[in-house]
Motif scaffolding. Structure first.
Motif, PDB file in Angstrom:
ATOM      1  N   LEU A  48     -31.381 -18.289   9.419  1.00  0.00           N
ATOM      2  CA  LEU A  48     -30.906 -19.613   9.011  1.00  0.00           C
ATOM      3  C   LEU A  48     -29.960 -20.214  10.043  1.00  0.00           C
ATOM      4  CD1 LEU A  48     -30.087 -18.863   5.259  1.00  0.00           C
ATOM      5  CD2 LEU A  48     -32.168 -19.918   6.187  1.00  0.00           C
ATOM      6  N   PHE A  49     -29.919 -21.548  10.057  1.00  0.00           N
ATOM      7  CA  PHE A  49     -29.019 -22.276  10.940  1.00  0.00           C
ATOM      8  C   PHE A  49     -28.491 -23.502  10.218  1.00  0.00           C
ATOM      9  CE2 PHE A  49     -31.875 -19.992  13.726  1.00  0.00           C
ATOM     10  CZ  PHE A  49     -31.007 -19.458  14.658  1.00  0.00           C
ATOM     11  N   GLY A  50     -27.391 -24.029  10.710  1.00  0.00           N
ATOM     12  CA  GLY A  50     -26.861 -25.287  10.222  1.00  0.00           C
ATOM     13  C   GLY A  50     -26.569 -25.293   8.738  1.00  0.00           C
ATOM     14  N   SER A  51     -26.957 -26.383   8.084  1.00  0.00           N
ATOM     15  CA  SER A  51     -26.648 -26.557   6.667  1.00  0.00           C
ATOM     16  C   SER A  51     -27.350 -25.516   5.796  1.00  0.00           C
ATOM     17  CB  SER A  51     -26.995 -27.974   6.203  1.00  0.00           C
ATOM     18  OG  SER A  51     -28.381 -28.204   6.334  1.00  0.00           O
ATOM     19  N   ASP A  52     -28.504 -25.021   6.226  1.00  0.00           N
ATOM     20  CA  ASP A  52     -29.174 -23.969   5.461  1.00  0.00           C
ATOM     21  C   ASP A  52     -28.322 -22.697   5.419  1.00  0.00           C
ATOM     22  OD1 ASP A  52     -31.377 -25.559   4.921  1.00  0.00           O
ATOM     23  OD2 ASP A  52     -32.506 -24.845   6.671  1.00  0.00           O
ATOM     24  N   LEU A  53     -27.722 -22.376   6.564  1.00  0.00           N
ATOM     25  CA  LEU A  53     -26.842 -21.207   6.622  1.00  0.00           C
ATOM     26  C   LEU A  53     -25.589 -21.436   5.782  1.00  0.00           C
ATOM     27  CD1 LEU A  53     -26.035 -18.434   7.682  1.00  0.00           C
ATOM     28  CD2 LEU A  53     -25.163 -19.560   9.753  1.00  0.00           C
ATOM     29  N   ALA A  64     -26.461 -21.022   2.154  1.00  0.00           N
ATOM     30  CA  ALA A  64     -26.665 -19.620   1.784  1.00  0.00           C
ATOM     31  C   ALA A  64     -25.328 -18.890   1.666  1.00  0.00           C
ATOM     32  CB  ALA A  64     -27.564 -18.928   2.805  1.00  0.00           C
ATOM     33  N   VAL A  65     -24.431 -19.165   2.569  1.00  0.00           N
ATOM     34  CA  VAL A  65     -23.099 -18.536   2.529  1.00  0.00           C
ATOM     35  C   VAL A  65     -22.362 -18.971   1.272  1.00  0.00           C
ATOM     36  CG1 VAL A  65     -20.826 -18.522   3.638  1.00  0.00           C
ATOM     37  CG2 VAL A  65     -22.896 -18.177   5.019  1.00  0.00           C
ATOM     38  N   GLN A  66     -22.413 -20.260   0.966  1.00  0.00           N
ATOM     39  CA  GLN A  66     -21.741 -20.757  -0.229  1.00  0.00           C
ATOM     40  C   GLN A  66     -22.340 -20.136  -1.489  1.00  0.00           C
ATOM     41  OE1 GLN A  66     -18.926 -22.750  -0.154  1.00  0.00           O
ATOM     42  NE2 GLN A  66     -18.867 -22.053  -2.263  1.00  0.00           N
ATOM     43  N   GLU A  67     -23.660 -20.017  -1.547  1.00  0.00           N
ATOM     44  CA  GLU A  67     -24.312 -19.372  -2.695  1.00  0.00           C
ATOM     45  C   GLU A  67     -23.870 -17.912  -2.824  1.00  0.00           C
ATOM     46  OE1 GLU A  67     -28.556 -19.853  -2.278  1.00  0.00           O
ATOM     47  OE2 GLU A  67     -28.380 -22.040  -2.203  1.00  0.00           O
TER      48      GLU A  67
END
Length: 167
Positions: A153-158, A161-164
């Motif tokens: 993952l990169f950018g907003s997807d990463l 995922a981190v926030q989730e």
């Protein structure tokens, strides 16, 4: 917002001595004390023939180890402590899970959660009066306890995922 920083791991050359020497010095200063024992013997007893044995019953400070969640889970499922579990119980009062609470273990695939080893280890420790703590939420070492799907993952997807994962 995530940032990237550089972490250098190795010998500390600024404060005199390696991290291990510094840790051992702190242990000597904080966790060790002299013990004096006074024994009154009857006059007819020869002190040279007396043997005194002390058994350490518990620690007054957290004294821990990292545990393999699968090995602890095996003890739980078998209903008895094997040598591994017995050794941990007899020698430590505080535990951390080696990997069972790291991201790759709890969510190997996105949305697929596995808490069996962590739950079993925490219950095992609680039943034995041991305290436990988790482990790092994020491991900043590529290909080491970070799921492959996260590393892709990169950018907003990463960030999502981190926030989730935090939530």
């Amino acid at each position: 917002r995530l940032g990237v920083c550089e972490l250098v791991v190795g010998e500390d050359t600024t404060s005199g001595g390696s991290w291990e020497e510094q840790a051992n010095a702190r242990i000597d200063q904080i966790r060790k004390r002299d013990l004096s024992i006074s024994v009154e013997l009857p006059k007819y007893v020869d002190a040279d023939n007396i043997r005194i044995e002390l058994n350490h019953i518990r620690h007054r400070f957290p004294f821990g180890t990292a545990l393999n969640g699968q090995k602890i889970r095996n003890c739980v499922e078998n209903g008895n402590d094997d040598l591994y579990c017995s050794f941990a119980k007899e020698n430590f009062n505080y535990v951390v899970l080696e990997n069972a609470m790291k991201w790759a273990s709890v969510e190997p695939n996105r949305g697929q959660f596995r808490y069996e080893n962590a739950d079993a280890t925490l219950a095992w420790a609680k039943d034995r009066g041991m305290r436990a703590r988790g482990h790092t939420l994020f491991w900043a070492v590529p290909h080491h306890q970070t799921p492959a799907w996260v590393e892709a993952l990169f950018g907003s997807d990463l960030v999502d995922a981190v926030q989730e994962h935090i939530d």
